[in-house]
Design an enzyme around this catalytic site. Sequence first.
Site, PDB file in Angstrom:
ATOM      1  N   ARG A  43       0.842  -1.204   0.000  1.00  0.00           N
ATOM      2  CA  ARG A  43       0.000   0.000   0.000  1.00  0.00           C
ATOM      3  C   ARG A  43       0.872   1.248   0.000  1.00  0.00           C
ATOM      4  NH1 ARG A  43      -4.270  -0.972   5.000  1.00  0.00           N
ATOM      5  NH2 ARG A  43      -4.966  -3.075   4.471  1.00  0.00           N
ATOM      6  N   GLY A  44       0.209   2.389  -0.174  1.00  0.00           N
ATOM      7  CA  GLY A  44       0.838   3.686   0.032  1.00  0.00           C
ATOM      8  C   GLY A  44       2.117   3.911  -0.743  1.00  0.00           C
ATOM      9  N   ASP A  91       5.390 -10.629   8.059  1.00  0.00           N
ATOM     10  CA  ASP A  91       5.579  -9.558   9.027  1.00  0.00           C
ATOM     11  C   ASP A  91       7.079  -9.350   9.171  1.00  0.00           C
ATOM     12  OD1 ASP A  91       5.880  -7.954  11.289  1.00  0.00           O
ATOM     13  OD2 ASP A  91       4.233  -8.899  12.372  1.00  0.00           O
ATOM     14  N   VAL A  92       7.567  -8.163   8.823  1.00  0.00           N
ATOM     15  CA  VAL A  92       9.015  -7.921   8.822  1.00  0.00           C
ATOM     16  C   VAL A  92       9.619  -7.972  10.216  1.00  0.00           C
ATOM     17  CG1 VAL A  92       8.975  -6.564   6.697  1.00  0.00           C
ATOM     18  CG2 VAL A  92       8.725  -5.402   8.919  1.00  0.00           C
ATOM     19  N   SER A 170      11.529   9.783   7.645  1.00  0.00           N
ATOM     20  CA  SER A 170      10.437  10.754   7.703  1.00  0.00           C
ATOM     21  C   SER A 170      10.988  12.085   8.180  1.00  0.00           C
ATOM     22  CB  SER A 170       9.350  10.287   8.676  1.00  0.00           C
ATOM     23  OG  SER A 170       8.429  11.323   8.978  1.00  0.00           O
ATOM     24  N   TYR A 182       7.913   7.476  17.408  1.00  0.00           N
ATOM     25  CA  TYR A 182       8.048   7.412  15.953  1.00  0.00           C
ATOM     26  C   TYR A 182       9.195   8.302  15.484  1.00  0.00           C
ATOM     27  CZ  TYR A 182       6.752   7.776  11.001  1.00  0.00           C
ATOM     28  OH  TYR A 182       6.765   7.753   9.630  1.00  0.00           O
ATOM     29  N   LYS A 186      12.652   7.170  13.548  1.00  0.00           N
ATOM     30  CA  LYS A 186      13.017   7.691  12.237  1.00  0.00           C
ATOM     31  C   LYS A 186      14.368   8.403  12.286  1.00  0.00           C
ATOM     32  CE  LYS A 186       9.648   6.091   9.889  1.00  0.00           C
ATOM     33  NZ  LYS A 186       9.938   5.040   8.884  1.00  0.00           N
TER      34      LYS A 186
END
Length: 286
Positions: A43-44, A91-92, A170, A182, A186
């Site tokens: 996705r995305g 699932d990583v 990000s 998060y 990142k």
Amino acid sequence: MVYAVCFDYAMNVSEGRAPEHPRGLGRGPGIRGKRVVVTGGGRGLGEQIVRLLVAEGALVATCARTAGDLAALAASLDPKARERLYTQALDVTEPEQLENFVAAAEKRFNGLDGAVACAGGSRGGGLERSDPADWAATWAVNVGHTARLIRAAVPHLRAAGGGSVVVIASISGWKPGPGAQYGAAKSAQIHLAASLARELGPDGIRVNTVSPGSMLIPGRRWDRMRTEQPEAFAAFVSAELPGGRPVAPQEVAHVVAFLLSDWSSGISGAHLPVDRAQNAPAPDGY
């Protein structure tokens, strides 16, 4: 002809439409025939990276947690393009699944030339609404999976005479905003890529980071805000996005493809924001 292509592309951007991939972005020695693994391709942004690479003639292996997303991606491609795509649901963060996927991709393509760590995410809320498990899970899906992907790919990239790794971080990695776990993860990805660029450079392996700004992806946060809270969305764009709109995932995919291509052979250890000069990563600013 060059003017016409650039003009069409600029018109799409100025009118707020997701731009089409510019013709000839990776044709010739740039990306055609490259063998690349991409995590989070269902996705995305990950999906757009996969679509662009396959369209430009690369052989791509991608994984995602949801088998249905991967099946839909494959079904949407024309038969010839579909032959260049290999998918696996996993699932990583699960032990050995990511490593086995990389090995399977290398075997299928008889080698690897590149890797893109795109899977990511966050768990938990603010500091007092997050527990250690939330921080650990956020770290594992971002930093842990990236380190494991690169570690698994390195022997194959080395055997091919070198290669290119792109880490998707990000702007939250260096521009403060809510969700500290998060942003911290990142930030760690950005440092990880720069450090590994130094470590793996003697093997001809380049490592770079791409940091997207707020992306307008159907069904995701900013798209929902645009349709459900148009006034708040307009205020966010006015205050934080001097480019007048969020970046499109296709625009980020273009940069990723460039970094995987031979044309970027002199770039390693770099951190490239793709954010239209965005200020804060969230509506509430710094």
